[in-house]
Design a protein around this motif. Structure first.
Motif, short mmCIF file in Angstrom:
data_model
loop_
_atom_site.label_atom_id
_atom_site.label_comp_id
_atom_site.label_asym_id
_atom_site.label_seq_id
_atom_site.Cartn_x
_atom_site.Cartn_y
_atom_site.Cartn_z
N PHE A 4 -56.24 -1.84 7.33
CA PHE A 4 -55.23 -2.37 6.44
C PHE A 4 -54.75 -1.29 5.48
CE2 PHE A 4 -57.65 -6.02 7.81
CZ PHE A 4 -56.64 -6.92 8.13
N LEU A 5 -53.44 -1.13 5.46
CA LEU A 5 -52.84 -0.17 4.55
C LEU A 5 -51.78 -0.93 3.76
CD1 LEU A 5 -52.52 2.84 7.01
CD2 LEU A 5 -54.17 2.56 5.19
N ARG A 6 -52.21 -1.83 2.91
CA ARG A 6 -51.29 -2.73 2.23
C ARG A 6 -50.78 -2.15 0.93
NH1 ARG A 6 -53.65 -8.87 2.75
NH2 ARG A 6 -53.74 -8.95 5.02
N GLY A 7 -49.56 -2.55 0.61
CA GLY A 7 -49.03 -2.25 -0.70
C GLY A 7 -49.32 -3.41 -1.63
N SER A 8 -48.41 -3.66 -2.56
CA SER A 8 -48.64 -4.72 -3.54
C SER A 8 -48.14 -6.08 -3.06
CB SER A 8 -47.93 -4.37 -4.86
OG SER A 8 -46.54 -4.20 -4.62
N ARG A 9 -47.55 -6.12 -1.86
CA ARG A 9 -46.95 -7.35 -1.36
C ARG A 9 -48.01 -8.45 -1.20
NH1 ARG A 9 -42.85 -9.61 1.39
NH2 ARG A 9 -43.33 -10.88 3.23
N SER A 10 -47.67 -9.67 -1.64
CA SER A 10 -48.57 -10.81 -1.50
C SER A 10 -48.33 -11.51 -0.17
CB SER A 10 -48.33 -11.80 -2.65
OG SER A 10 -49.05 -12.99 -2.42
N PHE A 11 -49.41 -12.00 0.46
CA PHE A 11 -49.32 -12.71 1.72
C PHE A 11 -49.71 -14.17 1.52
CE2 PHE A 11 -48.31 -9.52 4.81
CZ PHE A 11 -48.63 -8.34 4.15
N THR A 12 -49.20 -14.78 0.40
CA THR A 12 -49.55 -16.16 0.10
C THR A 12 -48.85 -17.12 1.05
OG1 THR A 12 -47.78 -16.21 -1.55
CG2 THR A 12 -50.01 -15.65 -2.31
N ARG A 13 -47.72 -16.74 1.69
CA ARG A 13 -47.07 -17.59 2.67
C ARG A 13 -47.24 -16.95 4.04
NH1 ARG A 13 -42.49 -15.06 4.24
NH2 ARG A 13 -41.59 -13.51 2.84
N MET A 14 -46.96 -17.74 5.10
CA MET A 14 -47.07 -17.22 6.46
C MET A 14 -46.01 -16.17 6.69
SD MET A 14 -48.61 -17.08 9.30
CE MET A 14 -49.70 -18.50 9.32
N SER A 15 -46.40 -15.01 7.06
CA SER A 15 -45.48 -13.93 7.37
C SER A 15 -46.10 -13.13 8.49
CB SER A 15 -45.26 -13.04 6.13
OG SER A 15 -46.50 -12.49 5.70
N ILE A 16 -45.41 -12.11 8.93
CA ILE A 16 -45.99 -11.23 9.94
C ILE A 16 -46.93 -10.27 9.22
CG2 ILE A 16 -45.53 -9.44 11.64
CD1 ILE A 16 -42.89 -10.82 12.24
N GLN A 17 -48.21 -10.50 9.39
CA GLN A 17 -49.21 -9.72 8.69
C GLN A 17 -49.74 -8.56 9.53
OE1 GLN A 17 -52.22 -12.23 7.00
NE2 GLN A 17 -50.76 -13.80 6.39
N ALA A 18 -49.59 -8.63 10.84
CA ALA A 18 -50.11 -7.57 11.70
C ALA A 18 -49.23 -7.43 12.93
CB ALA A 18 -51.55 -7.89 12.12
N ALA A 19 -49.14 -6.19 13.42
CA ALA A 19 -48.35 -5.90 14.61
C ALA A 19 -49.21 -5.18 15.64
CB ALA A 19 -47.14 -5.04 14.25
N LEU A 20 -49.18 -5.70 16.85
CA LEU A 20 -49.75 -4.98 17.98
C LEU A 20 -48.61 -4.18 18.59
CD1 LEU A 20 -51.99 -7.68 19.75
CD2 LEU A 20 -52.50 -6.24 17.76
N ILE A 21 -48.82 -2.87 18.75
CA ILE A 21 -47.74 -1.98 19.17
C ILE A 21 -48.11 -1.30 20.47
CG2 ILE A 21 -46.31 -0.01 18.51
CD1 ILE A 21 -47.23 -0.57 15.57
N ASP A 22 -47.30 -1.52 21.50
CA ASP A 22 -47.48 -0.82 22.77
C ASP A 22 -47.20 0.67 22.56
OD1 ASP A 22 -47.70 -0.55 25.68
OD2 ASP A 22 -45.53 -0.25 25.62
#
Length: 268
Positions: A4-22
């Motif tokens: 995890f390399l998160r900034g200050s963004r809050s994830f209190t609602r459903m959002s795209i939290q992770a990406a699997l990248i080919d």
């Protein structure tokens, strides 16, 4: 694991939290990044989205993959790479197999050493162009015929992959040939198998994750079948006349545009 390399963004609602990248065809084609991919990956991290690089590549070990990606400008940790080889290694170890391998020399380095005190009890096959000879396939055929319980393990069974000189045959036709000749059904490890995606997600909620890839079936349909969203890019092996069901969540020009789509969605 996800890094995890998160900034200050809050994830209190459903959002795209992770990406699997080919990787091949999506992030790069051989030793060239796709347009603006290096900068786009940085933007995705800065937006607070966790990343994992997922690939059906079976020619290269994890160390070789990591070195190549770093050499062409991407910044990543080896722990962020999850390949069909990673999943196949775990399967071999969990099942305590002593396989006959049809793999590239580099990929073979990641697997357990051969136990010369035991008979070969399985066949593991991946993309290994130099090993797809009649003699090697015949040896694999005979290992499978020795015992009805001997397993055929396909690291993946992709039809084709993208090279700098165009599309090239994947291992799928050789896997199917061994299935036909022996009457066995292969245990398929890589994309689009749910076994692969579940291992890559490592317990994360699929609804909060997105898959970005160039293969309509192996990447997009496979990911969406376990509850993820899927972004199909028009690079690599993308073919405009292939219409997967279900259709991708989004169809975009390239990885850079996929990152734009994710960032905009998380802002809405």
């Amino acid at each position: 694991m996800f890094l995890f390399l998160r900034g200050s963004r809050s994830f209190t609602r459903m959002s795209i939290q992770a990406a699997l990248i080919d990787l091949s065809g999506t992030l790069h084609v051989e030793d060239e990044p796709t347009p603006n991919a290096v900068e786009a990956l940085k933007r995705l991290r800065d937006a607070g989205v966790a990343v994992k690089f997922v690939t059906n590549t079976t020619k290269d070990s994890k160390a070789t993959l990591h070195a190549r990606l770093c050499r062409i400008g991407f910044q990543l940790d080896p722990l962020e790479i999850y390949s069909s080889l990673s999943a196949a290694i775990a399967f071999v170890e969990n099942e305590k197999l002593n396989p006959y391998y049809i793999l590239s020399d580099d990929a073979r380095q990641d697997f357990p050493p051969e136990d010369t005190r035991r008979y070969k009890d399985s066949v593991v096959i991946g993309l290994a162009p130099k090993a797809f000879s009649y003699d090697r396939l015949n040896e694999a055929f005979n290992v499978l015929l020795e015992n009805k319980n001997h397993k055929l393990v396909a690291v993946h069974q992709g039809k084709y992959y993208k090279r700098a000189d165009g599309l090239a045959l994947g291992p799928g036709c050789f896997v199917k040939g061994l299935e036909y000749a022996t009457g066995r059904t292969a245990k398929v490890i890589g994309k689009p198998n749910p076994y692969f995606f579940e291992g890559a997600l490592a317990g994360r909620d699929p609804a909060s994750c997105v898959m970005i890839g160039d293969d309509a079936y192996d990447d997009i349909v496979g990911a969406m079948s376990v509850g993820m969203q899927g972004i199909l890019v028009k690079t690599g092996k993308y073919l405009p006349d292939v219409n997967p069901s279900p259709p991708p969540t989004a169809l975009v020009e390239n990885f850079d545009a996929a990152v734009d789509w994710i960032i905009q969605k998380n802002k809405s």
